[in-house]
Design a protein around this motif. Structure first.
Motif, PDB file in Angstrom:
ATOM      1  N   SER A  17       0.829  -1.213   0.000  1.00  0.00           N
ATOM      2  CA  SER A  17       0.000   0.000   0.000  1.00  0.00           C
ATOM      3  C   SER A  17       0.861   1.259   0.000  1.00  0.00           C
ATOM      4  O   SER A  17       0.438   2.302  -0.509  1.00  0.00           O
ATOM      5  CB  SER A  17      -0.966   0.004   1.184  1.00  0.00           C
ATOM      6  N   GLU A  18       2.070   1.177   0.561  1.00  0.00           N
ATOM      7  CA  GLU A  18       2.978   2.326   0.511  1.00  0.00           C
ATOM      8  C   GLU A  18       3.434   2.585  -0.924  1.00  0.00           C
ATOM      9  O   GLU A  18       3.566   3.727  -1.345  1.00  0.00           O
ATOM     10  CB  GLU A  18       4.179   2.097   1.425  1.00  0.00           C
ATOM     11  N   LEU A  19       3.660   1.516  -1.648  1.00  0.00           N
ATOM     12  CA  LEU A  19       4.004   1.662  -3.064  1.00  0.00           C
ATOM     13  C   LEU A  19       2.850   2.320  -3.816  1.00  0.00           C
ATOM     14  O   LEU A  19       3.054   3.219  -4.619  1.00  0.00           O
ATOM     15  CB  LEU A  19       4.334   0.305  -3.680  1.00  0.00           C
ATOM     16  N   TRP A  20       1.624   1.864  -3.544  1.00  0.00           N
ATOM     17  CA  TRP A  20       0.456   2.451  -4.203  1.00  0.00           C
ATOM     18  C   TRP A  20       0.369   3.952  -3.894  1.00  0.00           C
ATOM     19  O   TRP A  20       0.071   4.748  -4.782  1.00  0.00           O
ATOM     20  CB  TRP A  20      -0.840   1.752  -3.778  1.00  0.00           C
ATOM     21  N   SER A  21       0.621   4.361  -2.655  1.00  0.00           N
ATOM     22  CA  SER A  21       0.575   5.787  -2.289  1.00  0.00           C
ATOM     23  C   SER A  21       1.525   6.615  -3.140  1.00  0.00           C
ATOM     24  O   SER A  21       1.176   7.699  -3.605  1.00  0.00           O
ATOM     25  CB  SER A  21       0.941   5.986  -0.814  1.00  0.00           C
ATOM     26  N   ASP A  32      -5.743   4.816  -9.261  1.00  0.00           N
ATOM     27  CA  ASP A  32      -6.825   5.522  -8.586  1.00  0.00           C
ATOM     28  C   ASP A  32      -7.552   4.691  -7.537  1.00  0.00           C
ATOM     29  O   ASP A  32      -8.343   5.214  -6.775  1.00  0.00           O
ATOM     30  CB  ASP A  32      -7.845   6.039  -9.613  1.00  0.00           C
ATOM     31  N   ASP A  33      -7.293   3.378  -7.464  1.00  0.00           N
ATOM     32  CA  ASP A  33      -8.078   2.523  -6.593  1.00  0.00           C
ATOM     33  C   ASP A  33      -7.164   1.617  -5.767  1.00  0.00           C
ATOM     34  O   ASP A  33      -6.644   0.617  -6.261  1.00  0.00           O
ATOM     35  CB  ASP A  33      -9.030   1.682  -7.447  1.00  0.00           C
ATOM     36  N   LEU A  34      -6.988   1.973  -4.498  1.00  0.00           N
ATOM     37  CA  LEU A  34      -6.127   1.187  -3.613  1.00  0.00           C
ATOM     38  C   LEU A  34      -6.645  -0.236  -3.461  1.00  0.00           C
ATOM     39  O   LEU A  34      -5.873  -1.192  -3.513  1.00  0.00           O
ATOM     40  CB  LEU A  34      -6.011   1.852  -2.238  1.00  0.00           C
ATOM     41  N   ASP A  35      -7.947  -0.403  -3.277  1.00  0.00           N
ATOM     42  CA  ASP A  35      -8.507  -1.742  -3.082  1.00  0.00           C
ATOM     43  C   ASP A  35      -8.214  -2.648  -4.279  1.00  0.00           C
ATOM     44  O   ASP A  35      -7.858  -3.823  -4.113  1.00  0.00           O
ATOM     45  CB  ASP A  35     -10.007  -1.673  -2.825  1.00  0.00           C
TER      46      ASP A  35
END
Length: 120
Positions: A17-21, A32-35
């Protein structure tokens, strides 16, 4: 801003999730969508990912990465020198190694306490 830049270390060592941020900051329309991202790649954080997930993530990341190595940045660094030292392992280390080899989970879970001094 027309262009965005992030300087970071290795966020995958922490959590996906840190990579996604970071990616969301760089390109919010693409990431655009973390989930959804976690559904696709979240297993990688727990070490349960597949080679296919790693390959797809690498392909997805490639356009966003500029990787430089120390030798590219600092020319005065000496070449890496490795020295191998072979040492005898202790009896306790032998016992743990043997338990791992034999997949003896019970021995590892209860500890080696009284058996630490024995020979393997």
């Amino acid at each position: 801003a027309r262009r965005r830049l992030v300087l970071t270390g290795t966020p995958l060592q922490n959590h996906i999730s840190e990579l996604w941020s970071i990616l969301h900051f760089l390109d919010a329309s693409k990431f655009d969508d973390l989930d959804d991202f976690l559904e696709r790649y979240g297993a990688l954080s727990a070490g349960n990912g597949t080679v296919g997930q790693v390959n797809r993530l690498n392909k997805l990341l490639r356009p966003h990465l500029l990787r430089r190595e120390k030798a590219d940045v600092e020319k005065s660094l000496l070449a890496l020198q490795e020295t191998l030292l072979f040492v005898e392992i202790t009896n306790l280390q032998k016992l743990c190694y043997r338990a791992c080899l034999e997949q003896n989970r019970e021995l590892l879970l209860r500890g080696v306490g009284s058996q630490g001094g024995g020979h393997v």
